[in-house]
Design a protein around this motif. Structure first.
Motif, mmCIF file in Angstrom:
data_model
loop_
_atom_site.group_PDB
_atom_site.id
_atom_site.type_symbol
_atom_site.label_atom_id
_atom_site.label_comp_id
_atom_site.label_asym_id
_atom_site.label_seq_id
_atom_site.Cartn_x
_atom_site.Cartn_y
_atom_site.Cartn_z
ATOM 1 N N GLY A 165 3.846 -12.709 3.945
ATOM 2 C CA GLY A 165 2.528 -12.973 3.388
ATOM 3 C C GLY A 165 2.636 -12.874 1.877
ATOM 4 N N GLU A 166 1.720 -12.147 1.270
ATOM 5 C CA GLU A 166 1.732 -11.971 -0.182
ATOM 6 C C GLU A 166 1.815 -10.471 -0.463
ATOM 7 O OE1 GLU A 166 0.351 -11.193 -3.355
ATOM 8 O OE2 GLU A 166 2.112 -12.394 -3.855
ATOM 9 N N SER A 167 2.954 -10.035 -0.988
ATOM 10 C CA SER A 167 3.200 -8.594 -1.096
ATOM 11 C C SER A 167 2.196 -7.879 -1.993
ATOM 12 C CB SER A 167 4.633 -8.328 -1.588
ATOM 13 O OG SER A 167 4.836 -8.898 -2.871
ATOM 14 N N THR A 168 1.775 -8.532 -3.090
ATOM 15 C CA THR A 168 0.806 -7.896 -3.992
ATOM 16 C C THR A 168 -0.534 -7.702 -3.293
ATOM 17 O OG1 THR A 168 1.902 -8.947 -5.870
ATOM 18 C CG2 THR A 168 -0.293 -8.052 -6.260
ATOM 19 N N ALA A 169 -0.981 -8.726 -2.576
ATOM 20 C CA ALA A 169 -2.236 -8.617 -1.822
ATOM 21 C C ALA A 169 -2.130 -7.553 -0.741
ATOM 22 C CB ALA A 169 -2.584 -9.969 -1.196
ATOM 23 N N ILE A 227 10.188 -19.302 2.834
ATOM 24 C CA ILE A 227 8.974 -19.681 2.096
ATOM 25 C C ILE A 227 8.783 -18.685 0.946
ATOM 26 C CG2 ILE A 227 6.484 -20.104 2.217
ATOM 27 C CD1 ILE A 227 6.842 -20.436 5.279
ATOM 28 N N ARG A 228 8.983 -19.128 -0.278
ATOM 29 C CA ARG A 228 8.892 -18.237 -1.462
ATOM 30 C C ARG A 228 9.649 -16.935 -1.190
ATOM 31 N NH1 ARG A 228 3.219 -16.826 -2.759
ATOM 32 N NH2 ARG A 228 4.123 -15.978 -4.648
ATOM 33 N N ALA A 229 10.841 -17.080 -0.652
ATOM 34 C CA ALA A 229 11.570 -15.928 -0.112
ATOM 35 C C ALA A 229 12.221 -15.070 -1.194
ATOM 36 C CB ALA A 229 12.645 -16.414 0.859
ATOM 37 N N PRO A 230 12.230 -13.750 -0.983
ATOM 38 C CA PRO A 230 13.010 -12.849 -1.834
ATOM 39 C C PRO A 230 14.459 -12.813 -1.365
ATOM 40 C CG PRO A 230 11.910 -11.578 -0.156
ATOM 41 C CD PRO A 230 11.529 -13.024 0.083
#
Length: 197
Positions: A47-51, A134-137
């Motif tokens: 998902g979105e880690s900051t959120a 997807i926008r993977a680290p």
């Protein structure tokens, strides 16, 4: 029946729930701190880690998540979940849950439009797993007790440290449930050890 929780604050929750059920375990959406006591293992979804971190703070879940890991209960972070688990983050002075002894860099494989699939060889799991990025680290460094399970393009993308598991990609977005099954087996092994103590 083994009970696997999915942190249900944001991200690919329903896809993980479906995968858990296909593997024959019970899936529980973890939405508040009291739910941690109901599960034997926990998945932190992509998902979105900051959120996600903002919601973790809002619902006062950070300490319970850290206690869950400290109690030896298995945790599995995928994509954003890996960022949440990591002890160190490139460009950040602080960690989130901070229990998996790895250093992680965000957005290592480009933006959303650069999403792709590739076949991976994953130690102890599969010779040919189709992974969705997807926008993977990716994992930049690992501690001495961390076992590297998969790499791609010279980068570490999956690792395990005892009861903690993390990967850069989204195993829940395919019809291949072998990584979910691997995590459920980790949970079963942990429960068996507790029974034998």
């Amino acid at each position: 029946m083994v009970k696997i929780g999915v942190l249900a604050l944001q991200g690919a929750v329903s896809e993980h729930v479906r995968s858990i059920k296909v593997c024959g375990a019970e899936a529980i959406a973890v939405k508040n701190t009291s739910d941690f006591a109901l599960v034997d293992g926990l998945i932190l979804p992509g998902g979105e880690s900051t959120a996600m971190r903002k919601l973790i703070d809002r619902f006062e879940m950070l300490a319970p998540l850290q206690q869950f890991a400290a109690a030896g209960k298995p945790m599995f972070g995928t994509c954003a979940g890996l960022i949440l688990l990591a002890k160190n983050l490139v460009g950040n002075d602080f960690e989130h849950i901070g229990v998996l002894d790895v250093k992680v860099e965000r957005n290592s494989f480009g933006r959303q439009v650069d999403s792709f699939e590739t076949n991976l060889k994953i130690k102890d799991v599969a010779e040919d797993f189709t992974a969705v990025f997807i926008r993977a680290p990716h994992i930049v460094e690992v501690g001495e007790t961390v076992d590297i399970l998969a790499t791609f393009d010279g980068r570490i993308i999956m690792a395990r440290q005892g009861h903690l598991l993390g990967c850069s990609f989204h195993p829940e977005l395919t019809g291949d449930h072998r990584i979910t099954a691997y995590f459920i087996e980790m949970v079963r092994e942990t429960l068996a050890k507790q029974v034998n103590l």
